[in-house]
Motif scaffolding. Sequence first.
Motif, PDB file in Angstrom:
ATOM      1  N   GLY A 142      13.955  15.756  -0.701  1.00 29.99           N
ATOM      2  CA  GLY A 142      14.446  14.715  -1.600  1.00 29.99           C
ATOM      3  C   GLY A 142      13.955  14.885  -3.021  1.00 29.99           C
ATOM      4  N   ALA A 143      12.680  14.724  -3.229  1.00 30.56           N
ATOM      5  CA  ALA A 143      12.071  14.867  -4.557  1.00 30.56           C
ATOM      6  C   ALA A 143      10.562  14.927  -4.379  1.00 30.56           C
ATOM      7  CB  ALA A 143      12.438  13.678  -5.451  1.00 30.56           C
ATOM      8  N   MET A 144       9.878  15.432  -5.397  1.00 25.99           N
ATOM      9  CA  MET A 144       8.419  15.353  -5.387  1.00 25.99           C
ATOM     10  C   MET A 144       7.989  13.890  -5.368  1.00 25.99           C
ATOM     11  SD  MET A 144       6.946  18.227  -8.049  1.00 25.99           S
ATOM     12  CE  MET A 144       5.241  17.939  -7.472  1.00 25.99           C
ATOM     13  N   HIS A 145       6.908  13.620  -4.668  1.00 28.76           N
ATOM     14  CA  HIS A 145       6.339  12.274  -4.746  1.00 28.76           C
ATOM     15  C   HIS A 145       5.870  12.052  -6.185  1.00 28.76           C
ATOM     16  CE1 HIS A 145       3.663   8.872  -4.106  1.00 28.76           C
ATOM     17  NE2 HIS A 145       4.141   8.735  -2.882  1.00 28.76           N
ATOM     18  N   PRO A 146       6.146  10.881  -6.781  1.00 29.15           N
ATOM     19  CA  PRO A 146       5.752  10.652  -8.185  1.00 29.15           C
ATOM     20  C   PRO A 146       4.273  10.878  -8.448  1.00 29.15           C
ATOM     21  CG  PRO A 146       7.236   8.924  -7.429  1.00 29.15           C
ATOM     22  CD  PRO A 146       6.901   9.739  -6.223  1.00 29.15           C
ATOM     23  N   LEU A 147       3.407  10.500  -7.500  1.00 28.33           N
ATOM     24  CA  LEU A 147       1.976  10.691  -7.703  1.00 28.33           C
ATOM     25  C   LEU A 147       1.631  12.179  -7.718  1.00 28.33           C
ATOM     26  CD1 LEU A 147      -0.380   8.657  -8.043  1.00 28.33           C
ATOM     27  CD2 LEU A 147      -0.985   9.137  -5.664  1.00 28.33           C
ATOM     28  N   ALA A 166      -5.021   5.751  -6.339  1.00 26.90           N
ATOM     29  CA  ALA A 166      -4.776   5.756  -4.896  1.00 26.90           C
ATOM     30  C   ALA A 166      -3.307   5.447  -4.631  1.00 26.90           C
ATOM     31  CB  ALA A 166      -5.666   4.723  -4.211  1.00 26.90           C
ATOM     32  N   SER A 167      -2.729   6.152  -3.685  1.00 22.42           N
ATOM     33  CA  SER A 167      -1.325   5.961  -3.366  1.00 22.42           C
ATOM     34  C   SER A 167      -1.122   4.703  -2.525  1.00 22.42           C
ATOM     35  CB  SER A 167      -0.788   7.178  -2.605  1.00 22.42           C
ATOM     36  OG  SER A 167       0.583   7.004  -2.298  1.00 22.42           O
ATOM     37  N   ALA A 168       0.052   4.094  -2.680  1.00 23.83           N
ATOM     38  CA  ALA A 168       0.414   2.939  -1.860  1.00 23.83           C
ATOM     39  C   ALA A 168       1.097   3.353  -0.564  1.00 23.83           C
ATOM     40  CB  ALA A 168       1.338   2.004  -2.646  1.00 23.83           C
ATOM     41  N   ASP A 169       1.486   4.637  -0.467  1.00 25.39           N
ATOM     42  CA  ASP A 169       2.099   5.118   0.768  1.00 25.39           C
ATOM     43  C   ASP A 169       1.538   6.487   1.120  1.00 25.39           C
ATOM     44  OD1 ASP A 169       3.337   6.638  -1.186  1.00 25.39           O
ATOM     45  OD2 ASP A 169       5.377   6.113  -0.604  1.00 25.39           O
ATOM     46  N   HIS A 170       1.813   6.910   2.334  1.00 20.84           N
ATOM     47  CA  HIS A 170       1.190   8.117   2.867  1.00 20.84           C
ATOM     48  C   HIS A 170       2.107   8.746   3.901  1.00 20.84           C
ATOM     49  CE1 HIS A 170      -1.546  10.554   5.315  1.00 20.84           C
ATOM     50  NE2 HIS A 170      -1.131   9.866   6.345  1.00 20.84           N
ATOM     51  N   GLY A 171       2.126  10.080   3.925  1.00 18.85           N
ATOM     52  CA  GLY A 171       2.897  10.777   4.941  1.00 18.85           C
ATOM     53  C   GLY A 171       2.161  11.989   5.471  1.00 18.85           C
ATOM     54  N   TRP A 190       4.366   5.894   5.232  1.00 14.78           N
ATOM     55  CA  TRP A 190       3.858   4.620   5.718  1.00 14.78           C
ATOM     56  C   TRP A 190       3.002   3.971   4.630  1.00 14.78           C
ATOM     57  CZ3 TRP A 190       4.488   8.879   8.673  1.00 14.78           C
ATOM     58  CH2 TRP A 190       5.161   8.746   9.891  1.00 14.78           C
ATOM     59  N   PRO A 191       2.978   2.648   4.556  1.00  6.03           N
ATOM     60  CA  PRO A 191       2.089   1.982   3.584  1.00  6.03           C
ATOM     61  C   PRO A 191       0.627   2.166   3.971  1.00  6.03           C
ATOM     62  CG  PRO A 191       3.131   0.365   5.023  1.00  6.03           C
ATOM     63  CD  PRO A 191       3.783   1.684   5.325  1.00  6.03           C
ATOM     64  N   VAL A 192      -0.232   2.273   2.970  1.00  3.38           N
ATOM     65  CA  VAL A 192      -1.672   2.417   3.202  1.00  3.38           C
ATOM     66  C   VAL A 192      -2.424   1.518   2.226  1.00  3.38           C
ATOM     67  CG1 VAL A 192      -1.663   4.734   4.208  1.00  3.38           C
ATOM     68  CG2 VAL A 192      -1.689   4.475   1.711  1.00  3.38           C
ATOM     69  N   ASP A 193      -3.699   1.308   2.523  1.00  6.35           N
ATOM     70  CA  ASP A 193      -4.510   0.367   1.742  1.00  6.35           C
ATOM     71  C   ASP A 193      -5.353   1.026   0.663  1.00  6.35           C
ATOM     72  OD1 ASP A 193      -3.571  -1.797   3.212  1.00  6.35           O
ATOM     73  OD2 ASP A 193      -5.118  -1.550   4.742  1.00  6.35           O
ATOM     74  N   ASP A 322       0.676  13.814   2.175  1.00  8.58           N
ATOM     75  CA  ASP A 322       1.614  13.488   1.096  1.00  8.58           C
ATOM     76  C   ASP A 322       1.377  12.044   0.688  1.00  8.58           C
ATOM     77  OD1 ASP A 322       3.852  13.643  -0.597  1.00  8.58           O
ATOM     78  OD2 ASP A 322       5.255  13.111   0.999  1.00  8.58           O
ATOM     79  N   PRO A 323       1.163  11.748  -0.636  1.00  8.26           N
ATOM     80  CA  PRO A 323       1.213  12.662  -1.785  1.00  8.26           C
ATOM     81  C   PRO A 323      -0.066  13.462  -1.927  1.00  8.26           C
ATOM     82  CG  PRO A 323       0.672  10.457  -2.515  1.00  8.26           C
ATOM     83  CD  PRO A 323       0.933  10.349  -1.040  1.00  8.26           C
TER      84      PRO A 323
END
Length: 346
Positions: A142-147, A166-171, A190-193, A322-323
């Motif tokens: 799709g695209a690079m993760h913005p972070l 810190a990222s708000a999501d994680h893969g 997935w969302p992360v803390d 990811d990211p």
Amino acid sequence: MPDMVYPAKPRPGDRIAILSPSAGVPAVFPDVYELGLSRLRDEFGLVPVEFPTTRAAAATPRERARDITAAFADPTIAAVIASIGGDDQITVLRHLDDEVIRANPKPFFGFSDNTNLLNHLFHLGVVAFHGGAVMTSLARGGAMHPLSAGSLRAALFDSGWQELTASADHGDEPNDWADASLRGVPPRMWPVDGWRWEGARRVVEGPLWGGCLEILSWLLQAGFVAPPERFDGHVLVVETSEEMPAGAEVFRTLRNMGERGLLERFGAILVGRPMAWNFERRPTPEQKAVYRDEQADAVRRAVAAYAPAAVLVFDLDIGHTDPQLILPVGGDVRVDAVEQRISVRY
């Protein structure tokens, strides 16, 4: 050991060497590789330059080392980036021409098996960058993760201090490269803390060292890591790969670093969020959480025994997940456990 040198930065329009110091995966998945190259050209304004072994499926260690040395020696090349990792880069190191590399320092980007080259450049006094391989974050579906894109851009072109976010999501479930229909589809996230802070509440600033923990273990076994006193005042970063080492293995590696007198040298220890899935082992979200907790407990046990005064930060967005934030190995990092902020100097 030499003082660390930050190589000159490339600028948009510069030529950048694309190498395969480990596995020749561009020969197996050329369309994934080409996607990463196109983003280097279109989104970063750089001109990728391939060397003879970049797309070679079975280049020898000596041949790969020849390309690495040639890329550093070439005055028209402004930086070097790995296509991907692998599992035998340690056999390349003894074939490198260290005098040529030391005399022509350039920014090098890579992670995973490229921890070998990151450590080798550290020994030569050259700051290098953990992260940024062509076929992973650059060729993300799709695209690079913005972070990832923002961190790579800063590491490539900027020279000052940069606060990490810190990222708000994680893969950790990348798309199957064998399925060409997924090229335009982002991987599952997935969302992360965010990060988890433990240990001492103080500010630690110093040079960064580390990388993929499995590769660090190999380097230690081969005698390719500097004496423990070289790391006084440094910050350690570790992360694990898609091979998903057991918590016991993580603990034993860190314990052995402790017995070597190495772990106690670090004022702060940064730990990447573990990769908890691969194509052979596909755990449920609940099983992933158990695996990550076991690995974190393994780190805590080792740090409590050998570096109890260290600042400890878990779940950084680095390495195989990811990211991907870029970290300067041998470069300066500031870990502020009071304000819970991490900054790096690119």
